[in-house]
Design a protein around this motif. Structure first.
Motif, PDB file in Angstrom:
ATOM      1  N   ARG A 291      10.400 -10.007  -0.199  1.00 24.68           N
ATOM      2  CA  ARG A 291       9.367 -10.951  -0.634  1.00 24.68           C
ATOM      3  C   ARG A 291       8.012 -10.660   0.008  1.00 24.68           C
ATOM      4  NH1 ARG A 291      11.102 -15.544  -3.256  1.00 24.68           N
ATOM      5  NH2 ARG A 291      13.328 -16.033  -3.199  1.00 24.68           N
ATOM      6  N   LEU A 292       8.029 -10.025   1.137  1.00 21.56           N
ATOM      7  CA  LEU A 292       6.793  -9.689   1.860  1.00 21.56           C
ATOM      8  C   LEU A 292       6.744  -8.165   1.983  1.00 21.56           C
ATOM      9  CD1 LEU A 292       7.199 -12.422   4.614  1.00 21.56           C
ATOM     10  CD2 LEU A 292       5.549 -12.484   2.728  1.00 21.56           C
ATOM     11  N   PRO A 293       6.317  -7.446   0.936  1.00 26.99           N
ATOM     12  CA  PRO A 293       6.446  -5.986   0.879  1.00 26.99           C
ATOM     13  C   PRO A 293       5.360  -5.263   1.676  1.00 26.99           C
ATOM     14  CG  PRO A 293       5.456  -6.775  -1.151  1.00 26.99           C
ATOM     15  CD  PRO A 293       5.783  -8.008  -0.339  1.00 26.99           C
ATOM     16  N   ILE A 294       5.503  -5.313   2.993  1.00 23.87           N
ATOM     17  CA  ILE A 294       4.600  -4.592   3.889  1.00 23.87           C
ATOM     18  C   ILE A 294       5.431  -3.932   4.981  1.00 23.87           C
ATOM     19  CG2 ILE A 294       2.604  -6.095   3.457  1.00 23.87           C
ATOM     20  CD1 ILE A 294       3.243  -7.529   6.090  1.00 23.87           C
ATOM     21  N   ALA A 295       4.899  -2.880   5.558  1.00 25.33           N
ATOM     22  CA  ALA A 295       5.481  -2.236   6.736  1.00 25.33           C
ATOM     23  C   ALA A 295       4.512  -2.459   7.882  1.00 25.33           C
ATOM     24  CB  ALA A 295       5.694  -0.746   6.490  1.00 25.33           C
ATOM     25  N   ILE A 296       4.966  -3.110   8.940  1.00 25.94           N
ATOM     26  CA  ILE A 296       4.069  -3.550  10.012  1.00 25.94           C
ATOM     27  C   ILE A 296       3.879  -2.441  11.035  1.00 25.94           C
ATOM     28  CG2 ILE A 296       3.773  -5.225  11.872  1.00 25.94           C
ATOM     29  CD1 ILE A 296       5.388  -7.204  10.176  1.00 25.94           C
ATOM     30  N   ALA A 297       2.622  -2.200  11.376  1.00 25.15           N
ATOM     31  CA  ALA A 297       2.286  -1.169  12.362  1.00 25.15           C
ATOM     32  C   ALA A 297       2.088  -1.761  13.745  1.00 25.15           C
ATOM     33  CB  ALA A 297       1.031  -0.417  11.932  1.00 25.15           C
TER      34      ALA A 297
ATOM     35  N   LEU B  90       9.102   1.328   2.876  1.00 23.09           N
ATOM     36  CA  LEU B  90      10.002   0.380   2.210  1.00 23.09           C
ATOM     37  C   LEU B  90      11.059   1.120   1.388  1.00 23.09           C
ATOM     38  CD1 LEU B  90       7.323  -2.219   1.104  1.00 23.09           C
ATOM     39  CD2 LEU B  90       9.228  -2.700   2.646  1.00 23.09           C
ATOM     40  N   ALA B  91      10.645   2.200   0.735  1.00 16.31           N
ATOM     41  CA  ALA B  91      11.603   2.984  -0.046  1.00 16.31           C
ATOM     42  C   ALA B  91      12.642   3.640   0.858  1.00 16.31           C
ATOM     43  CB  ALA B  91      10.859   4.033  -0.861  1.00 16.31           C
ATOM     44  N   ARG B  92      12.190   4.138   2.011  1.00 13.90           N
ATOM     45  CA  ARG B  92      13.131   4.760   2.943  1.00 13.90           C
ATOM     46  C   ARG B  92      14.070   3.707   3.525  1.00 13.90           C
ATOM     47  NH1 ARG B  92       9.763   8.505   4.783  1.00 13.90           N
ATOM     48  NH2 ARG B  92       9.126   7.532   6.730  1.00 13.90           N
TER      49      ARG B  92
ATOM     50  N   VAL C  74       0.785  -0.671   7.944  1.00 14.78           N
ATOM     51  CA  VAL C  74       0.511   0.753   8.128  1.00 14.78           C
ATOM     52  C   VAL C  74      -0.588   1.256   7.207  1.00 14.78           C
ATOM     53  CG1 VAL C  74       2.814   1.292   9.012  1.00 14.78           C
ATOM     54  CG2 VAL C  74       2.385   1.360   6.529  1.00 14.78           C
ATOM     55  N   ASP C  75      -0.998   0.430   6.238  1.00 17.64           N
ATOM     56  CA  ASP C  75      -2.103   0.797   5.349  1.00 17.64           C
ATOM     57  C   ASP C  75      -3.429   0.223   5.805  1.00 17.64           C
ATOM     58  OD1 ASP C  75      -0.677   2.205   3.020  1.00 17.64           O
ATOM     59  OD2 ASP C  75       0.476   0.354   3.253  1.00 17.64           O
ATOM     60  N   GLY C  76      -3.438  -0.468   6.955  1.00 11.67           N
ATOM     61  CA  GLY C  76      -4.682  -1.010   7.488  1.00 11.67           C
ATOM     62  C   GLY C  76      -5.002  -2.417   7.050  1.00 11.67           C
ATOM     63  N   ASN C  77      -4.130  -3.065   6.280  1.00 10.20           N
ATOM     64  CA  ASN C  77      -4.344  -4.454   5.889  1.00 10.20           C
ATOM     65  C   ASN C  77      -4.014  -5.387   7.058  1.00 10.20           C
ATOM     66  OD1 ASN C  77      -4.916  -3.918   3.021  1.00 10.20           O
ATOM     67  ND2 ASN C  77      -2.759  -3.307   2.940  1.00 10.20           N
TER      68      ASN C  77
ATOM     69  N   GLY D  63       0.833  -1.190   0.000  1.00 12.31           N
ATOM     70  CA  GLY D  63       0.000   0.000   0.000  1.00 12.31           C
ATOM     71  C   GLY D  63       0.874   1.248   0.000  1.00 12.31           C
ATOM     72  N   PRO D  64       0.268   2.414  -0.180  1.00  9.27           N
ATOM     73  CA  PRO D  64       1.068   3.640  -0.319  1.00  9.27           C
ATOM     74  C   PRO D  64       1.946   3.958   0.883  1.00  9.27           C
ATOM     75  CG  PRO D  64      -1.288   4.133  -0.126  1.00  9.27           C
ATOM     76  CD  PRO D  64      -1.171   2.671  -0.344  1.00  9.27           C
ATOM     77  N   ARG D  65       1.449   3.784   2.105  1.00  5.66           N
ATOM     78  CA  ARG D  65       2.261   4.100   3.279  1.00  5.66           C
ATOM     79  C   ARG D  65       3.374   3.064   3.452  1.00  5.66           C
ATOM     80  NH1 ARG D  65      -0.872   5.120   8.573  1.00  5.66           N
ATOM     81  NH2 ARG D  65       1.137   6.060   9.100  1.00  5.66           N
TER      82      ARG D  65
END
Length: 467
Positions: free
Chosen positions: A44-50, A28-30, A60-63, A21-23
């Motif tokens: 392989r798991l492109p998410i940022a965990i909140a 991930l880019a940073r 962080v996108d609410g998924n 997601g966008p956030r």
């Protein structure tokens, strides 16, 4: 209601839109800009965990995802178990770091760990606290055996994984797949492991008579075998990073017999399988053997607070004072949480749940026996692997496993890959995972495999690019 409260009342995975997601994409880019190129999981798991709770994580996108990776196995009771959080919180205001001084928290943890050994081993074994990682404990175990035997060589097994420190990496058969480092520790000898799906000797269980052990026996007893009597043999009961490969019982028992006859200490690496992962506290219990050294780390605290140790036969305790030290071997928070984790595991009969959920996974994944791309489904308790191969060439299908992993993530399930050419999809749920969560996760996984293998007429081998 807070988002964490929502997780506690969750009714299923919730994934909205593309991943990341966008956030998540922003973080991930940073991360790519500032962190080492060696980072792995987010590729392989492109998410940022909140945040996380139990078997669930929210990005962080609410998924919301079911987490069957659990911090690579460290979160034995899931994310943020409230009783473990309370134990750490209470200890936080008392003492956090104690080097190797005795403390009430450390003494309680030590007694709890010894109490989980088979009764006949409890008075024979001593405990040594190492640096905070499994690799630190591997280094300590090897150093202990070299000191006690005054010998220098080590026997290890193809496909094994023992860590990423220089010494542990030298014992690891998978290192060449990642990126070899020149001049590893000398005196390491690799022998075949009982990986019957891809037998290193080209045999089948019907024609084998455990020839991989016979090869080791002859190498060590033949005066012209070229292998000096080693300081230790180190092995996993279930190769984890190697692709969730449980050793055959006869293989393990013959190795134990051989090492006893020759006076070679047997080190059992239980970093991934220890603390109940296979349905017994340590996996070696299922094989009816007594190791000389046990390595444990990942799940010792139950909540990811790092601690590592070795348990070893008193006869090996030839170290002088200060012979093996480490600044971070006195993590009081990990001790407090680990003692409470054992209390919970006993009180709630968690090991029975591990066995039952393992049977549930066996039953739910049974339809994969008819999938031509699935070579084998294997595991113990709550550590499972599904190996994929090209049906025509029988080569490991790493690209296909990566597609399964990515498809499962889009549908709300986090799994890992490993093994030869990353062709094995691996499952490591929390030990207290519920039947409903297992059922939902298996449904997602079966659908992901069906989707990923449908019409797979092109090449499916190799490893997906880590761009």
């Amino acid at each position: 209601m807070t988002s964490l409260d929502e997780l506690r009342t969750w009714s299923g995975p919730q994934v909205h839109g593309d991943l990341p997601g966008p956030r998540s994409a922003e973080l991930l880019a940073r991360q790519a800009q500032h962190e080492s190129n060696a980072r792995s999981y987010p590729r392989r798991l492109p998410i940022a965990i909140a945040e996380a709770c139990g078997s669930l994580v929210r990005d962080v996108d609410g998924n919301v995802f079911i987490d069957f990776l659990t911090g690579a196995g460290v979160l034995s009771l899931g994310h943020n178990h409230p009783e473990l959080v309370a134990a750490i919180t209470a200890q936080l205001g008392v003492l956090t770091h104690g080097l190797d001084f005795p403390t009430p928290a450390k003494d309680a943890f030590t007694q709890a760990q010894l109490s989980m050994l088979p009764p006949h081993l409890r008075d024979r074994m001593k405990i040594h606290f190492c640096g905070p990682t499994g690799a630190n404990a591997v280094d300590a175990a090897v150093k202990l055996c070299k000191t006690a035997t005054k010998r220098g060589d080590i026997i290890t097994f193809q496909g094994g994984f023992h860590g990423s420190s220089h010494a542990a990496m030298a014992l690891t058969g998978l290192v060449s797949q990642k990126q070899p480092v020149a001049n590893p520790v000398p005196g390491v000898h690799f022998f075949p492991y009982s990986y019957c799906a891809r037998c290193p000797l080209g045999l089948t269980p019907d024609s084998c008579a455990t020839n991989c052990v016979a090869y080791l026996e002859r190498a060590l007893t033949d005066g012209n075998g070229g292998v000096p009597l080693p300081a230790a043999v180190i092995m996993e009961m279930v190769q984890g990073e190697g692709g969730i490969i449980p050793a055959r019982r006869d293989f393990v028992r013959r190795i134990r017999t051989l090492t006893r006859e020759l006076g070679i200490p047997l080190i059992v690496d239980e970093v991934q399988t220890g603390c109940g992962r296979t349905g017994t506290w340590f996996a070696f219990e299922e094989y009816g053997i007594d190791p000389d050294v046990i390595i444990a780390s990942k799940a010792l605290s139950g909540i990811g607070t790092p601690v590592a140790l070795i348990l070893y036969d008193r006869d090996l305790d030839t170290w002088a004072p200060g012979a093996h030290t480490g600044t971070f071997r006195g993590n009081q928070l990990a001790f407090a949480a680990g003692t409470q984790a054992i209390h919970i595991i006993r009180r709630d009969d968690i090991l029975t749940n591990v066995v039952q959920r393992g049977r549930q996974i066996t039953e739910r994944l049974a339809p994969l026996d008819d999938n031509p791309y699935v070579t084998e489904i294997r595991g113990r308790g709550l550590v499972w692997g599904i190996e994929f191969a090209d049906p025509a060439s029988h080569r490991p299908a790493g690209k296909l496993a990566a597609r399964v992993q990515a498809t499962a993530l889009r549908h709300g399930l986090i799994v890992e890959v490993g093994g030869r050419e990353d062709c094995v999809v691996r499952l490591m749920p929390p030990l207290n995972v519920t039947p409903d969560t297992v059922d939902t996760a298996c449904t997602i996984l079966l659908d992901a495999i069906t989707e990923a293998t449908a019409g797979s007429g092109g090449p499916v081998g190799g490893v997906r690019s880590s761009a």
